[in-house]
Write an enzyme that holds these catalytic residues in place. Structure first.
Site, PDB file in Angstrom:
ATOM      1  N   LYS A   8       0.862  -1.184   0.000  1.00 36.47           N
ATOM      2  CA  LYS A   8       0.000   0.000   0.000  1.00 36.47           C
ATOM      3  C   LYS A   8       0.889   1.221   0.000  1.00 36.47           C
ATOM      4  CE  LYS A   8      -4.068   1.890   0.130  1.00 36.47           C
ATOM      5  NZ  LYS A   8      -3.585   2.896  -0.832  1.00 36.47           N
ATOM      6  N   LYS A  18       4.584   2.308   8.718  1.00 33.57           N
ATOM      7  CA  LYS A  18       3.397   3.103   9.017  1.00 33.57           C
ATOM      8  C   LYS A  18       2.145   2.230   9.112  1.00 33.57           C
ATOM      9  CE  LYS A  18       3.106   6.705   6.467  1.00 33.57           C
ATOM     10  NZ  LYS A  18       2.810   7.615   5.328  1.00 33.57           N
ATOM     11  N   LYS A  73       5.248   1.901  -2.810  1.00 33.10           N
ATOM     12  CA  LYS A  73       5.336   3.299  -3.241  1.00 33.10           C
ATOM     13  C   LYS A  73       5.615   3.330  -4.730  1.00 33.10           C
ATOM     14  CE  LYS A  73       4.838   7.342  -1.269  1.00 33.10           C
ATOM     15  NZ  LYS A  73       3.840   7.637  -0.220  1.00 33.10           N
ATOM     16  N   THR A 128      -5.256  13.038   5.814  1.00 33.72           N
ATOM     17  CA  THR A 128      -3.889  13.130   6.341  1.00 33.72           C
ATOM     18  C   THR A 128      -3.758  14.306   7.303  1.00 33.72           C
ATOM     19  OG1 THR A 128      -3.006  12.143   4.314  1.00 33.72           O
ATOM     20  CG2 THR A 128      -1.450  13.303   5.738  1.00 33.72           C
ATOM     21  N   ASN A 137      -1.855  19.791  -0.231  1.00 38.85           N
ATOM     22  CA  ASN A 137      -3.126  19.267   0.254  1.00 38.85           C
ATOM     23  C   ASN A 137      -3.091  18.955   1.750  1.00 38.85           C
ATOM     24  OD1 ASN A 137      -5.878  17.939  -0.192  1.00 38.85           O
ATOM     25  ND2 ASN A 137      -4.687  16.238   0.611  1.00 38.85           N
ATOM     26  N   SER A 161      -7.623   5.338   3.323  1.00 35.74           N
ATOM     27  CA  SER A 161      -7.436   4.513   2.121  1.00 35.74           C
ATOM     28  C   SER A 161      -7.869   3.074   2.397  1.00 35.74           C
ATOM     29  CB  SER A 161      -5.974   4.545   1.678  1.00 35.74           C
ATOM     30  OG  SER A 161      -5.703   5.678   0.888  1.00 35.74           O
TER      31      SER A 161
END
Length: 437
Positions: free
Chosen positions: A76, A100, A112, A196, A227, A366
């Site tokens: 992820k 994480k 990633k 986030t 963002n 997510s």
């Protein structure tokens, strides 16, 4: 950060990230198998993405997709479009994603992706061609049960929608759970865009409560007004924190009495930069003696209660860590403090709320989007926010309690929690002690 993707970085970003593991491994007394498995990524794919430009030229962009560790579940992690992206950076970001996801106990491993490109120089059609080309290049290693991408730097729901649509075309079937951070109409989740920043604010609130700090008495400077940085600043302002400075890649503005993030965001989206902006309470651009225009370096050195790092990695390093005067550093970006600078901040008694805890709101939502896609539902925003808040509260409390009990930094406590869970999953699959004589 100014690395070129064709050049070796000045220092190994991955080596710097991995250097933090030795102490963690020793504290946890993990098996040698764990050390070996986490020393390098499980998969690193480099691709060339041919794009027909609007003027007829063919340009080939370099891209990557990395699975660092998938012991606890499918990979992820986001996809970033940035001119300085390189293989080393993408591998490091995938490593951090693995930790994480484990810190907040999600059933994912670390992944990633990235493309070395300045998306601001592309037309909208060129950006779509690049986005779809990237998905065509990596389609063999992604999927709802193998690797689920998401937005990152310079990508957004529109880009994710193009990629998800391309994947459906390649597979000749609808698979909404292949990507998260999509537009709502294409299976996205309410609350994902702000998640986030919202999650980071919740972690800050938990720290402030433990320290007996009130938002109204807490000054905040935000480096990185994209963002995540914007939504954090907006929500922090609404919560009562005094946001005194914000910056983007072009410059920064400061007001000791506090800024209102929303009109600044509107101006940034109109002008594409903060440099030279003068802001007043009336939410208009005007001459105002109270507001100061400054550089990013000056913002990092402000005497504030909380310095929020929401830009890119390696922002606080050996050469500028001595300038930091904040009482607390909050990491919303991935890896914004080098290990050397981290040690120096600890010596000076400046705590750091680490990225692997503070910026988990995005990956938590997510996961919730992935779940919604798989069961064919779409929850309302209040439900999504409540489920995210519940997970962050539980896992952040564990990290903070461990830091206090073991008298270690928040980062060490978070790594002990995340690596401990990954190590347990690896060890349950068998180690040398199970197979050796």
């Amino acid at each position: 950060m100014s690395r070129n993707h064709d050049q070796e970085p000045e220092h190994s970003l991955l080596d710097d990230a991995l250097s933090r593991l030795k102490d963690i491994f020793d504290r946890l007394d993990v098996a040698d198998d764990v050390r070996a498995r986490l020393a390098q990524p499980a998969l690193a794919l480099q691709v060339g993405i041919p794009v027909r430009m609007d003027d007829g030229r063919l340009e080939v962009f370099t891209g990557w997709r990395v699975h660092y560790d998938t012991t606890r579940g499918p990979a992820k992690g986001g996809i970033r479009f940035h001119p300085a992206v390189n293989r080393e950076e993408v591998m490091t970001l995938a490593f951090w994603m693995a930790i994480k996801c484990a810190v907040v106990d999600l059933p994912f491993g670390g992944g990633k992706g990235g493309v070395a490109v300045d998306p601001k120089k592309l037309s909208r059609l060129e950006l779509e061609r690049l986005s779809r080309g990237y998905m065509r290049a990596v389609a063999d290693i992604v999927g709802p049960d193998r690797d689920i991408p998401a937005p990152d730097v310079n990508t957004n729901p529109t880009v994710m929608g193009w990629m998800a649509d391309e994947y459906d075309a390649i597979m000749r079937r609808q698979q909404r759970a292949v990507i998260t951070g999509k537009p709502l109409a294409l299976g996205g989740s309410p609350g994902r865009v702000e998640s986030t920043g919202r999650g980071a604010l919740q972690v800050l609130d938990m720290w402030a409560k433990r320290e007996g700090r009130k938002p109204a008495d807490t000054t905040v400077a935000v480096q990185g007004f994209g963002n995540a940085g914007y939504h954090f600043a907006r929500l922090a302002h609404e919560r009562g924190y005094r946001v005194v400075a914000v910056s983007d890649s072009k410059g920064a503005i400061y007001d000791a009495e506090g800024l209102s993030p929303e009109p600044i965001w509107r101006h940034k989206n109109e002008s594409r930069e903060l440099k030279g902006m003068v802001y007043c309470e009336e939410s208009v651009l005007c001459e105002c003696d109270r507001t100061t225009v400054m550089s990013q370096d000056e913002l990092l050195a402000l005497d504030v209660d909380v310095l929020v790092l929401a830009a890119l990695e390696d922002q606080i390093h050996a050469d500028n860590v001595g300038d930091v005067r904040a009482a607390l550093v909050l990491e919303i970006a991935n890896g914004p403090v080098t290990s050397e600078a981290d040690d120096e901040l600890a010596k000076r008694g400046i705590p750091v709320l680490p990225d692997v805890l503070a910026n988990t709101g995005g990956v938590i939502v997510s996961h919730l989007e992935w779940v919604q896609n798989r069961i064919g539902e779409q929850w309302d925003e209040d439900t999504v926010n409540a489920r995210m808040a519940e997970r962050i509260a539980r896992e952040a409390e564990r990290v903070m309690d461990r830091a206090a009990k073991d008298e270690v930094s928040y980062r060490t406590a978070a790594y002990l929690q995340g690596i401990g869970r990954i190590a347990e999953a690896i060890e349950q699959r068998g180690t040398a002690s199970d197979f050796g004589s």
